[in-house]
Design a protein around this motif. Sequence first.
Motif, PDB file in Angstrom:
ATOM      1  N   PRO A  12     -11.845  46.120  78.003  1.00 34.37           N
ATOM      2  CA  PRO A  12     -10.520  45.629  79.038  1.00 34.37           C
ATOM      3  C   PRO A  12     -10.126  44.391  78.441  1.00 34.37           C
ATOM      4  O   PRO A  12      -8.935  43.848  78.608  1.00 34.37           O
ATOM      5  N   ASP A  13     -10.975  43.836  77.489  1.00 29.52           N
ATOM      6  CA  ASP A  13     -10.559  42.340  76.628  1.00 29.52           C
ATOM      7  C   ASP A  13      -9.903  42.707  75.526  1.00 29.52           C
ATOM      8  O   ASP A  13      -9.342  41.986  74.811  1.00 29.52           O
ATOM      9  N   MET A  14      -9.447  44.016  74.955  1.00 29.06           N
ATOM     10  CA  MET A  14      -8.979  44.111  73.937  1.00 29.06           C
ATOM     11  C   MET A  14      -7.434  44.768  74.174  1.00 29.06           C
ATOM     12  O   MET A  14      -7.050  45.071  75.244  1.00 29.06           O
ATOM     13  N   ARG A  15      -6.733  44.948  73.163  1.00 27.27           N
ATOM     14  CA  ARG A  15      -5.346  45.382  73.359  1.00 27.27           C
ATOM     15  C   ARG A  15      -5.195  46.497  72.110  1.00 27.27           C
ATOM     16  O   ARG A  15      -5.624  46.483  71.108  1.00 27.27           O
ATOM     17  N   LEU A  16      -4.222  47.625  72.794  1.00 24.09           N
ATOM     18  CA  LEU A  16      -3.984  48.810  71.681  1.00 24.09           C
ATOM     19  C   LEU A  16      -2.575  48.270  71.004  1.00 24.09           C
ATOM     20  O   LEU A  16      -1.728  48.197  71.653  1.00 24.09           O
ATOM     21  N   VAL A  17      -2.602  48.264  69.720  1.00 24.02           N
ATOM     22  CA  VAL A  17      -1.671  48.010  69.074  1.00 24.02           C
ATOM     23  C   VAL A  17      -1.017  49.210  68.106  1.00 24.02           C
ATOM     24  O   VAL A  17      -1.883  49.699  67.521  1.00 24.02           O
ATOM     25  N   VAL A  18       0.268  49.348  68.048  1.00 26.35           N
ATOM     26  CA  VAL A  18       0.751  50.393  67.499  1.00 26.35           C
ATOM     27  C   VAL A  18       1.389  50.011  66.097  1.00 26.35           C
ATOM     28  O   VAL A  18       2.322  49.012  66.377  1.00 26.35           O
ATOM     29  N   PHE A  19       1.067  50.455  64.774  1.00 26.73           N
ATOM     30  CA  PHE A  19       1.609  50.044  63.648  1.00 26.73           C
ATOM     31  C   PHE A  19       2.422  51.227  63.244  1.00 26.73           C
ATOM     32  O   PHE A  19       2.127  52.424  63.246  1.00 26.73           O
ATOM     33  N   ASP A  20       3.748  50.967  62.619  1.00 23.02           N
ATOM     34  CA  ASP A  20       4.378  51.951  61.606  1.00 23.02           C
ATOM     35  C   ASP A  20       3.742  51.980  60.548  1.00 23.02           C
ATOM     36  O   ASP A  20       3.973  50.942  59.558  1.00 23.02           O
ATOM     37  N   THR A  21       3.793  52.921  59.836  1.00 26.26           N
ATOM     38  CA  THR A  21       3.070  53.116  58.544  1.00 26.26           C
ATOM     39  C   THR A  21       4.249  53.148  57.528  1.00 26.26           C
ATOM     40  O   THR A  21       5.384  53.509  58.104  1.00 26.26           O
ATOM     41  N   PRO A  22       4.053  52.890  56.397  1.00 23.10           N
ATOM     42  CA  PRO A  22       5.239  52.932  55.413  1.00 23.10           C
ATOM     43  C   PRO A  22       5.665  54.449  55.180  1.00 23.10           C
ATOM     44  O   PRO A  22       7.010  54.510  55.027  1.00 23.10           O
ATOM     45  N   SER A  23       4.948  55.447  55.359  1.00 20.75           N
ATOM     46  CA  SER A  23       5.644  56.831  55.537  1.00 20.75           C
ATOM     47  C   SER A  23       6.253  57.127  56.682  1.00 20.75           C
ATOM     48  O   SER A  23       6.738  58.304  56.777  1.00 20.75           O
ATOM     49  N   GLY A  24       6.285  56.414  57.653  1.00 15.98           N
ATOM     50  CA  GLY A  24       6.770  56.846  58.806  1.00 15.98           C
ATOM     51  C   GLY A  24       5.988  57.425  60.112  1.00 15.98           C
ATOM     52  O   GLY A  24       6.402  57.711  61.107  1.00 15.98           O
ATOM     53  N   GLU A  25       4.535  56.899  59.713  1.00  5.91           N
ATOM     54  CA  GLU A  25       3.569  57.699  61.175  1.00  5.91           C
ATOM     55  C   GLU A  25       3.339  56.502  61.906  1.00  5.91           C
ATOM     56  O   GLU A  25       3.650  55.058  61.715  1.00  5.91           O
ATOM     57  N   LYS A  26       2.729  56.657  63.168  1.00  6.32           N
ATOM     58  CA  LYS A  26       2.109  55.661  64.176  1.00  6.32           C
ATOM     59  C   LYS A  26       0.748  55.687  63.999  1.00  6.32           C
ATOM     60  O   LYS A  26       0.252  56.824  64.002  1.00  6.32           O
ATOM     61  N   ARG A  27       0.421  54.464  63.901  1.00  7.70           N
ATOM     62  CA  ARG A  27      -1.152  54.451  63.978  1.00  7.70           C
ATOM     63  C   ARG A  27      -1.609  53.344  64.936  1.00  7.70           C
ATOM     64  O   ARG A  27      -1.208  52.229  65.272  1.00  7.70           O
ATOM     65  N   LYS A  28      -2.456  53.739  65.977  1.00  6.19           N
ATOM     66  CA  LYS A  28      -2.952  53.171  67.325  1.00  6.19           C
ATOM     67  C   LYS A  28      -4.278  52.308  66.924  1.00  6.19           C
ATOM     68  O   LYS A  28      -5.169  53.114  66.384  1.00  6.19           O
ATOM     69  N   VAL A  29      -4.125  50.865  66.965  1.00  7.25           N
ATOM     70  CA  VAL A  29      -5.328  50.310  66.390  1.00  7.25           C
ATOM     71  C   VAL A  29      -5.715  49.320  67.625  1.00  7.25           C
ATOM     72  O   VAL A  29      -4.875  48.570  68.393  1.00  7.25           O
ATOM     73  N   LEU A  30      -7.037  49.392  67.850  1.00  5.95           N
ATOM     74  CA  LEU A  30      -7.646  48.729  69.046  1.00  5.95           C
ATOM     75  C   LEU A  30      -8.148  47.139  68.407  1.00  5.95           C
ATOM     76  O   LEU A  30      -8.816  47.256  67.389  1.00  5.95           O
ATOM     77  N   GLU A  31      -7.489  45.980  69.074  1.00 12.12           N
ATOM     78  CA  GLU A  31      -7.757  45.005  68.460  1.00 12.12           C
ATOM     79  C   GLU A  31      -8.582  43.900  69.733  1.00 12.12           C
ATOM     80  O   GLU A  31      -7.956  43.986  70.765  1.00 12.12           O
ATOM     81  N   GLY A  32      -9.440  43.190  69.281  1.00  6.93           N
ATOM     82  CA  GLY A  32      -9.938  42.142  69.993  1.00  6.93           C
ATOM     83  C   GLY A  32     -10.618  40.941  69.404  1.00  6.93           C
ATOM     84  O   GLY A  32     -10.633  40.854  68.270  1.00  6.93           O
ATOM     85  N   GLY A  33     -10.653  40.040  70.504  1.00  4.92           N
ATOM     86  CA  GLY A  33     -11.310  38.602  69.854  1.00  4.92           C
ATOM     87  C   GLY A  33     -12.578  38.004  70.334  1.00  4.92           C
ATOM     88  O   GLY A  33     -12.885  36.980  70.194  1.00  4.92           O
ATOM     89  N   ASN A  34     -13.127  38.859  71.449  1.00  3.20           N
ATOM     90  CA  ASN A  34     -14.098  38.427  72.078  1.00  3.20           C
ATOM     91  C   ASN A  34     -15.355  39.179  72.147  1.00  3.20           C
ATOM     92  O   ASN A  34     -15.901  39.273  73.017  1.00  3.20           O
TER      93      ASN A  34
END
Length: 386
Positions: free
Chosen positions: A323-345
Amino acid sequence: MIPNPLSVVDLSFNKSDRKRDSFMLKGALAKQGFDLWRHCFVATSRTSGKRRSFILEYYCVNPQLREDVPVFAKKGTEPSYVCIRAVVLGEDGSTLIRYFPWDEVSTGKEMDLLISAEDCFLSETRTMGRIDVSASDKEAHPDEYPDVGKLVWDLKIDKQIAFNLGYGTSGPLRTAEIMNAYWHTEGMKACYSGEIIWNGEEYSVEPDTSYGIADKVWGRAQGEGWGFINCSDLTSRRNGRLTDSAFAFGRGMRIQVGPIDTENEVIGGVYLEGDTYEFNFSKVWTLTQNKIQVKQNDNKILFTIIEETPTTRIKIRVLSKKPDMRLVVFDTPSGEKRKVLEGGNGKAEIILERKKISLKNKWEWERVDTLTGDNVYISYMDRKKK
């Protein structure tokens, strides 16, 4: 007498190299490549006194494919833009993004400049900018704008400890593009100072309590699987609060040369009040071995890492509440979507050991120290969930 070559080898990874922090999307990477600067730190609300972790990311992709407007990855379309992403962590956090077409972006070395676009600016020693996402922005591009809100920042950056991977990310290997992606941490420990205003709430950022991390990833493709764990907020069981210490570990920088495959290797190091402990598979003479395990459920994620050389060993456990983290979506150079879970706590427990001759004349593991870490930065992508 012939000198021992090992006696002049500098074993410390704490070597600043701003060239590795510079803009990399040139040559082949200009057509298919990404560049990502990341800054993670802690700030304090001037109203409530509550502490909150923030991440600022400058993400660049495929400048050679530029158009008059940002090009997003959809149905296989290769993206081309610069975006600035602010990830506000903790309870009721948010993810705010601002996009620029390449024609509105400048890169260069003047005044330590890394990248700038309109009123957003990043250098080695300062960053400032504004993100303002309206309801109409999100309605027009729901996949590109996760949340609505406004964030303004003005921060000074003091990078105090570096984690330099050495020859593995040097100029010759970057030119050869031997890896899909490269990693450099100019600020394994970075002190931030300044202010942030998020949706009208003012936050102060103080050097001694910012517990910052500043690193960079670039290349032609983001590696799959778990990414990065960094921390500069450490306490020693023996010596109490530490003021000159940090650790960083990462995985996903894949080498593709013949039968060599480093996709599952973990690389990292600990800087402990002037002493360095490095676990770097690219330095083959260190004979580094590692194990990693990731367990997770709906509420938390647990990382267990064991790294070992013939003379040193580290065991790390990092726990983060989802619950303290966020799901971030990146566009890769080839056009794919990558979902990355990021947190700092995140919370970390570290056991650091080295080999020593015992009274029985045998090599045995001796504990150097037991550490705890708070405000651990985490970036993780589960291979099963793209």
